[in-house]
Each structure stands twice: as structure tokens, then as C-alpha cells.
Design a protein around this motif. Structure first.
Motif, PDB file in Angstrom:
ATOM      1  N   LEU B  87     -66.998  -1.914  10.434  1.00  0.00           N
ATOM      2  CA  LEU B  87     -67.527  -1.978  11.792  1.00  0.00           C
ATOM      3  C   LEU B  87     -66.689  -2.952  12.617  1.00  0.00           C
ATOM      4  CD1 LEU B  87     -70.176  -1.163  13.429  1.00  0.00           C
ATOM      5  CD2 LEU B  87     -71.103  -3.335  12.639  1.00  0.00           C
ATOM      6  N   LEU B  97     -69.863  -4.185   6.184  1.00  0.00           N
ATOM      7  CA  LEU B  97     -70.629  -3.303   7.060  1.00  0.00           C
ATOM      8  C   LEU B  97     -69.803  -2.097   7.460  1.00  0.00           C
ATOM      9  CD1 LEU B  97     -72.344  -5.702   9.600  1.00  0.00           C
ATOM     10  CD2 LEU B  97     -73.331  -4.639   7.586  1.00  0.00           C
ATOM     11  N   GLY B  98     -70.440  -0.964   7.519  1.00  0.00           N
ATOM     12  CA  GLY B  98     -69.784   0.244   7.987  1.00  0.00           C
ATOM     13  C   GLY B  98     -70.671   1.436   7.740  1.00  0.00           C
ATOM     14  N   ASN B  99     -70.454   2.490   8.496  1.00  0.00           N
ATOM     15  CA  ASN B  99     -71.247   3.703   8.303  1.00  0.00           C
ATOM     16  C   ASN B  99     -70.584   4.571   7.233  1.00  0.00           C
ATOM     17  OD1 ASN B  99     -72.116   6.468   8.615  1.00  0.00           O
ATOM     18  ND2 ASN B  99     -73.090   5.827  10.523  1.00  0.00           N
ATOM     19  N   PRO B 100     -71.339   4.976   6.222  1.00  0.00           N
ATOM     20  CA  PRO B 100     -70.735   5.718   5.101  1.00  0.00           C
ATOM     21  C   PRO B 100     -70.045   7.022   5.508  1.00  0.00           C
ATOM     22  CG  PRO B 100     -73.148   5.691   4.953  1.00  0.00           C
ATOM     23  CD  PRO B 100     -72.756   4.723   6.017  1.00  0.00           C
TER      24      PRO B 100
END
Lengths: 611, 242
Positions: B87, B97-100
Motif C-alpha cells: 500500500l 499491508l496490501g490488497n491480495p
């Protein structure tokens, strides 16, 4: 700087199916600080939306909410939960002055749906109104559409789960849907996700009443956090503790056996629902326990989002008339309610019943309870074979049970009555059958029997959604569970049972929450949220007319001792029970006569607005 | 029917262990394996560089999946994206953090319950690179898509990439189909980076279902599409032809 907090999108997606209006509504900081998310924030929202009692659960005004929590969408172990909050179609008070009074309902489900809501940019989805014709909702980040679902209405959940992937042409959508039971407003219909994860306890009927077949969500974003360094440190601690000691009893138990491990132990201990709660021990438990399931059916263990425990098991029926069934289970609840409680020891038949229950979209806890009641009524001659449309509903007759499940989902013949829940059925049948109609406030008891378990008896009696096995047996457990349910994390990851299942403690949950939100959370403040939620739920129910007489148990538990097993002779004592209840209300600072929380308690919790 | 007998477990898979192997154990393992495929074990499983077999043929390392251990929890996606596509907020990348959905490893979930994580197969014939129509640079001899660095990873020169999608089609047609076009730029994404030699997916997989292995085309399921793998697993586990 008042709005300077993190970990949230700070918006709710608000969809009205009647007007087709779709908007985002800001969530005030105050509500987030007081109620966090999930079960708590959902409770605050329903309180705000339903300004008076007596609004029907199946009326368009009743909001149906899908609430992840502040942990959802982060790679926190077991932060996979979403709580469906709505007004319950199952419960009703003794006092009949309002026709449509019922309690709040909240149902907690794992999988991938909760995190995906947060990836799409929302802290919750609220659906109200009623679509003109069957519809489904597709949410892709900020693009939200209401689509025609007439082609899917009537479709069972397994088939729908496959069809919707093709329709959306993208397997990254996470979808929740109802089956025929929800469409036909079976009071205990559930909402399913991935065909085997379910939000039960009546929420599916509410979805059906809105003509809503499914919600599909997909998102590319995620919420932001306040303190990155603190978050990384806390996350590492959670990763190190949520499984308990590696290869210790907790990991081992969940991974190898799932909740089905308890089929054997709770039967041995006389704590299981057997023969419509008449007994606590099932002599043929070995035929349906986890060991048998592992040998006969299970082929793989599977897990919810970022969960290291993998308590779900999928398997196949390998021989007999139900060969080709592929499904998850049995779990503790499904194995007890469609197994021991109906005296069913035919493992493959039970798997078929569980598959059908899920496929048709009904809460197997309630369905097993209702069918158990019918079996007993049939045995006692209160209903005849003709009443049962020719079904020979004797104990253990799995073929009749399978047919009965289908009748319930389609409200066919006797199924039309059975679909209204055990309280309604016993009221119709009369003849003293309320003594063995096993519910509290209209919601059926779960698979834990209570003759030998007074704390659980209290838990069932005072739980705010009707008989609930996850409410917590003591005040501190209840507050803890309500707080955990407001985070988006699964309670299996926590240290709810310190001896058997060490895990993440309150302190660490607070530490993680502080890192995410930038608001200072400690153990006390966190637990206070749980107490606030529990009291607001109580006030909602109180406003609907629920009183002390509704916190009651069927006579069976006080009159018919177990005749077998380790706890042979066990029985609840009415006086002791009443004394225990009195003590509970006093400790809660609730009036023991009316059960109303005192104004002082409400003000102290910041619930002055309910007075 | 022969298919039903193929093992789903990589016999010589090296899942990460809680302690690093000693040098001696490591050599022992290599000896036992007879030039074993076991690259290494140990908590922070470091990937060794490509080596030459002597025949002049390059052999790469790839993330192999033991489908019998995978539970479909997607922890690999979450930690992959957090490391490789974190992110970006407040002018900084936020690791952890991050969107899969942006991960380089992708878990395909099927009904009946089968989960198939897919990541770059490190094909020896590099169909993606060979499909790139961009004229090789006269100095480096590289197309827009090329192999680079210690591990010969598939790398895209975004300045020269024209976003034609040939590589994505080539990957889908003759390999696992992990590559995909960035919806905004049309340029390829999901090339495995092996996280600089310390794959995060391996480190965090709670089920020890992932390994770093040297490519061997004889592996069962190697270079198969997730759909084909799911079909085989369905048959094997549930005795189903879907």
C-alpha cells in the motif's frame, strides 16, 4: 483534528432496494470508538434505524447489515469474520401487545466476504427496502449495481455458487447468497458463502423478504493504519500466539479434527444434545464422530482468510445411495443436530442431510432441533403419520429426515408449519408439547445440552438473540465475546479458553487496535465496548417487550433427568437456576424483576440515549 | 487412470522448518538426494542463484505448492502483496499491508472445495519473454520483457513495454497463466520476484504447503493451468469428473 483516526473507511454502503437508491453514509467517530464494528456497530446502526418497537423482521424497513470489523482486510490471522445484523424473524416475547416484536439477531460467519467488503472500500453494507423482483447486488469498489436475479430464484446454493462465478466471469468476487429456504421465508433460513460457511439464526429469511438472492463484492483497496511500526510489532505477536504453542493441542485439534473433535468429548461428558435434548450422551457417537469422518469422508482441511487453524473439512461420500455428495462436515453443530439429536448413526445419510440443509440454505441447528421435536411428538402420539404427510419420523430414520428437510425448505405440507420454528410448531400442536420445544424466546437451542451445565443454561437464557451457544457463560465472557465479535476476528484465535486453547489475549487485541486506529485502547476500554454492546442489545429487546419471563428455559431441563451416561441423573434445579439468574441481573446492574438495565449503568456506558 | 496415482506431494519438497539446517545437515540432504532438488530449508529460506547443469541449460527456482497441505487461506497472497505491491500512502510504501488482489501469487478457489495457488513456473523456454514483440535493445539484447538479476527473474521494462498483452496470452496458452495485464496500463504483472531470495509466502504459509524447488518438468502438475489442476485434484480427492 477530531476525525484523525485510522483503520476505517469511515463509510457505510447504504442500499435501498425499494427506491434503488445507493449511497455512502459517513460513520461518526463516536460510533466507532463506542462500538468498533461488526456486531457492535451493527447494533448501534439498527438502534438508530428502527426508532420504534414492533417493526416486522420481514418488513422492508428492517435493515440487513453485513458488518466486518476494524481487523478485517488486514493480514491478521483469523480476521475473516463478518457479522450479519438485523432484526430476528425467529423470536417473540411472551407479552403479545405488539404483533411484530422480536429481538435483534447477529450471526457471525467466516470466509472471505468480510475482508472483501473492506477491500471494496466500506466498513459495512446496509440493505433496506424490498426489490420489486428477485435481484442481486454486485459491488466492485465504488461501482454498485442492482441486477435482475429472476433466472437464479429457486436455485439451490451449490448450483448458484457455481453459476454466479460464470455470470460474473471473475472468480475474485466473494459472494453471499440464500437458497430456497430463504426465498420461502423459512424463519431459520441462513445466508451462505462458499456453499458451506453460513450466517444462520434467521438472517436468511430477512434477505429473502427483500427479494435479494445474493451480494457479490470485489475490491482493490484497503483501509489505512495509524502506526505502521506498532502494527508490525503487534502483528508479529498475534502471528506467534493465535495458534497457541505450535503443534500444541489447539492447532492439532482444529487442523486434524475441527470442531467435530467435540462430538466424542461432549457426548462422553454428557453435554451433547441427544434425542431432542432428552439425553446428553449418544451411545452410537463413534459412528459419526470426527475419527469416523476422517476415515470415511474427509479429504482436505480448509481455512478462512489468513487463518492458521483450518477447522473446516471437506469430504466425499464414498459409497451407498448418497455417493457423489461432496461437502464439508460434519462439524460439531451439524453432526450433533443432524446426528445425535435425531439418533442418526448412518454417517453417509447424515452427510446427505447436512449437504441438503446447506444446499437448501437453512440453519442446521434450528432444523435439527425442529425435526427432533417432531420425532418426539410423533413418538408420543401428538402427531400422526398422516399429519407428517406419510413420513415415518421415528428416531434415526435418516431417509424421512432428508425428505422432511426438503419439505421445510419448500414449505410443502407439514413443512409449512415446521418452517416457522419450534416455538410456533409447539404452540400449534399444544398438548403440553412446550415442555420439550427446546428454544429460548423462539430461537432454538444449539447442540450443547444443559442438564449438567448450569452456566450454559444461563447463557442460553440471557443471550440477546435467543438461545445462543456463543454468548458466553459468564458476564466477563459475554462482554469479551461481544467485543471480539465487533473486531472481525474469529474467537478461535483468542484465548477464550485459556486452558485448552491459549491464544491472543485482550491486551494484545487492544495493542493491535491502537496501532490500527491511533486511538488508545487498553484491555478495560476494549472490554467496555463488549459490555456496551451487550447492554444496547438488551435495551433493544427490552423496548420490544422482552422481560424476565422471556429469559426462561423449557421445562424438560428441570423435570427429566438424563437416564444414561457419565452425567446420568443430571437435572437443572429451578430454585438454583432462579437464584443464579437473580445474581446475574444484580451483577449486570439490571433490574431482576423487569431485566431493564439501570439508568445509572446505561449512562455509565454512554447509552444515555436509550433511556 | 494413471493420473489418480500421481502424488500430489512433491516427494523432495523442502518446506521451511522452524530452525535453519546446519551446513552439515544441508550437505547431507544434498548427498542423500543425489544432487537433490532440495534447495534449502530453514526459516528465512534463501534462494540460491541459478546454476549451470553443465549441459548449458539454465535451471531456475520456483515456488512449488503441495496441494495436499494448502488450505486456501490466502496468507500467501496477503504477505506477497504486502512485500511486492505494498500500500502506498502518505508518500511511503507500507509493508505488511496490501490488497491480495495485487499479489504475484494467486489462489484460485473452486467448488467443490479445491484451492490452487499459482505462481510463475519459471519456464525454461520462457514463452512470455519470447512472445514479446519489442525489438531487442542493441546493447543489452533485451526485449521489453526479459530475464534479469541473480535469479534470472522475469522483468518488465515498463518504459519500453507497449502493453500488447502477448506475454499474458503466451503464459495462459503454454504455462500456468499467472501473468495478467494491469487494468490501468495493460502492462504485465504478477511476475514472481522470489522476494529477493527470501520468499514471504514460504515464510508465512501456516501449513508449510510452499517450497522453493529447482524446476523439474517431470513434477506432477508442473506448468498446468489452475483449472486443469483442480480437475485432477477433484478426481483424485472426491472421485469426481467435473
Amino acid at each position: 483534528m477530531k476525525d484523525n483516526f485510522f483503520g476505517y473507511h469511515k463509510v457505510l454502503l447504504d442500499i435501498n432496494l425499494t427506491t434503488k437508491e445507493i449511497k455512502t453514509v459517513p460513520i461518526p467517530r463516536e460510533d466507532i470508538e463506542n462500538f468498533l464494528g461488526g456486531r457492535g456497530l451493527g447494533m448501534k446502526l439498527i438502534w438508530d434505524r428502527l426508532k420504534k418497537p414492533g417493526i416486522g423482521a420481514l418488513s422492508p424497513e428492517n435493515p440487513l447489515m453485513f458488518m466486518p470489523g476494524p481487523f478485517s482486510g488486514f493480514p491478521i490471522p483469523s480476521a475473516s469474520r463478518v457479522v450479519v445484523v438485523t432484526k430476528s424473524p425467529c423470536t417473540s416475547p411472551e407479552n403479545k401487545s405488539l404483533t411484530s416484536s422480536s429481538t435483534v439477531s447477529y450471526s457471525n460467519m467466516g470466509g472471505f466476504f468480510g475482508p472483501e467488503i473492506r477491500f471494496a472500500g466500506y466498513d459495512g453494507i446496509l440493505i433496506s427496502g424490498k426489490a420489486k423482483h428477485p435481484s442481486y447486488i454486485v459491488i466492485e469498489d465504488n461501482r454498485v449495481e442492482i441486477r435482475d436475479a429472476r433466472a437464479y430464484w429457486g436455485m439451490k446454493t451449490d448450483e448458484f455458487d457455481k453459476a454466479i462465478v460464470k455470470q460474473l466471469n471473475n472468480e475474485r468476487f466473494q459472494t453471499c447468497y440464500i437458497g430456497p429456504a430463504g426465498e420461502n421465508l423459512v424463519s431459520y433460513a441462513c445466508i451462505l458463502h462458499t456453499t458451506a460457511r453460513a450466517a444462520g439464526r434467521g438472517v436468511g429469511a430477512v434477505m429473502g423478504s427483500k427479494n435479494l438472492k445474493a451480494i457479490a463484492v470485489k475490491g482493490t483497496g484497503m483501509p489505512h493504519i495509524a502506526d505502521h511500526k506498532k502494527f508490525s510489532i503487534a502483528l508479529k505477536k498475534v502471528r506467534d500466539t493465535s495458534t497457541g504453542p505450535v503443534d500444541g493441542i489447539k492447532t492439532d485439534l482444529f487442523r486434524k479434527w475441527g470442531t467435530a473433535a467435540f462430538l466424542q468429548t461432549l457426548s462422553d461428558d454428557g453435554l451433547m444434545a441427544v434425542k431432542n435434548y432428552r439425553e446428553g450422551t449418544y451411545s452410537e457417537i463413534e459412528k459419526i464422530n470426527a475419527k469416523t469422518a476422517r476415515e470415511k469422508a474427509w479429504v482436505r482441511d480448509f481455512a478462512c482468510y489468513c487463518c492458521p487453524l483450518a477447522c473446516k473439512k471437506s469430504g466425499a461420500v464414498k459409497d451407498g445411495p448418497h455417493k457423489t455428495i461432496v461437502h464439508d462436515g460434519p462439524e460439531y453443530e451439524t453432526g450433533t443436530m443432524f446426528g445425535a439429536n435425531l439418533m442418526i448413526s448412518d454417517f453417509n445419510g447424515m452427510m446427505k442431510a447436512i449437504y441438503d440443509g446447506d444446499d437448501l440454505g437453512m440453519d442446521i441447528i434450528s432444523a435439527g432441533n425442529v425435526i427432533g421435536f417432531f420425532m418426539e411428538a410423533y413418538e408420543k402420539g401428538l402427531v400422526t403419520k398422516t399429519d407428517l404427510d406419510g413420513l415415518d419420523l421415528i428416531w434415526g430414520n435418516v431417509d424421512s429426515v432428508i425428505k422432511f428437510i426438503s419439505k421445510i425448505a419448500y414449505r410443502d405440507g407439514i413443512g409449512d408449519l415446521a418452517a416457522n420454528g419450534v416455538k410456533a410448531v409447539s404452540q400449534k400442536i399444544g398438548q403440553g408439547s412446550d415442555a420439550f420445544a427446546i428454544h429460548v424466546k423462539g430461537l432454538e437451542l444449539a447442540a450443547h445440552n444443559i442438564h449438567a451445565n448450569p452456566p450454559r443454561a444461563l447463557s442460553y437464557s440471557v443471550s440477546n438473540r435467543g438461545a445462543c451457544h456463543l454468548c458466553g457463560d459468564t458476564i466477563s465472557d459475554q462482554n469479551f465475546m461481544a467485543a471480539v465479535d465487533s473486531l472481525g476476528i474469529c474467537f478461535f484465535a483468542t484465548d477464550f479458553n485459556k486452558v485448552l486453547m491459549p491464544g491472543v489475549d485482550k491486551n494484545l487485541l487492544g495493542e493491535l487496535l491502537t496501532a490500527i486506529t491511533g486511538i488508545d485502547w487498553d484491555e478495560d476500554r476494549f472490554i467496555k465496548v463488549g459490555e456496551r454492546v451487550f447492554n444496547l442489545e438488551k435495551m433493544f429487546n427490552f423496548r420490544e417487550g422482552f422481560r424476565r419471563e422471556d429469559d426462561n428455559l423449557p421445562d424438560r431441563f428441570f423435570a427429566e433427568p438424563y437416564t444414561k451416561g457419565e452425567e446420568k441423573g443430571a437435572l437443572l434445579n429451578k430454585e438454583d437456576f432462579n437464584a443464579m439468574m437473580d445474581e446475574f441481573y444484580v451483577k449486570r446492574k439490571w433490574d431482576p424483576v423487569t431485566t431493564k438495565p439501570t439508568n445509572k449503568k446505561l449512562s455509565e456506558l454512554g447509552l444515555g440515549f436509550t433511556i | 487412470m494413471e493420473d489418480n496415482k500421481t502424488p500430489e506431494v512433491y516427494r523432495k519438497s523442502s518446506t521451511h522448518e522452524k530452525r535453519a539446517l546446519t551446513r552439515r545437515e544441508f550437505i547431507m540432504k544434498l548427498a542423500i538426494g543425489g544432487g537433490s532438488l532440495v534447495l534449502l530449508a530453514g526459516c528465512g529460506a534463501k534462494v540460491t542463484s541459478v546454476f549451470d547443469t553443465g549441459s548449458g541449460k539454465q535451471i531456475y527456482s520456483f515456488i512449488a505448492v503441495d496441494y495436499s497441505k494448502c488450505t486456501g487461506c490466502r496468507t500467501c497472497e496477503a504477505v506477497c502483496t504486502a512485500y511486492n505491491n505494498p500500500l502506498f500512502r502518505d508518500g511511503r510504501y507500507k509493508s505488511d499491508l496490501g490488497n491480495p488482489v495485487h499479489a504475484n501469487i494467486r489462489v484460485h478457489s473452486f467448488n467443490p472445495d479445491v484451492d490452487v495457488p499459482v505462481t510463475c513456473a519459471r519456464c525454461d523456454d520462457i514463452p512470455c519473454v519470447n512472445s514479446c514483440p519489442v525489438k531487442p535493445d542493441p546493447v543489452t539484447n533485451r526485449r521489453a520483457l526479459y530475464q534479469s538479476g541473480k535469479y534470472d527473474l522475469i522483468t518488465n521494462d515498463t518504459d519500453r513495454c507497449i502493453g500488447c498483452g502477448n506475454c499474458v496470452s503466451a503464459c495462459a496458452d503454454s504455462s500456468v497463466g499467472i501473468l495478467s495485464q494491469n487494468p490501468a496500463t495493460n502492462k504485465p504483472m504478477r511476475m514472481c520476484t522470489l522476494c529477493g531470495g527470501d520468499p514471504k509466502c514460504l515464510e508465512h504459509c501456516p501449513y508449510e504447503a510452499l517450497s522453493v524447488l529447482r524446476v523439474d518438468t517431470a513434477y506432477p502438475y508442473y506448468r498446468m493451468s489452475p483449472e486443469d489442476i483442480a480437475e485432477k485434484l477433484n478426481k483424485r480427492w472426491y472421485n469426481l469428473n467435473v
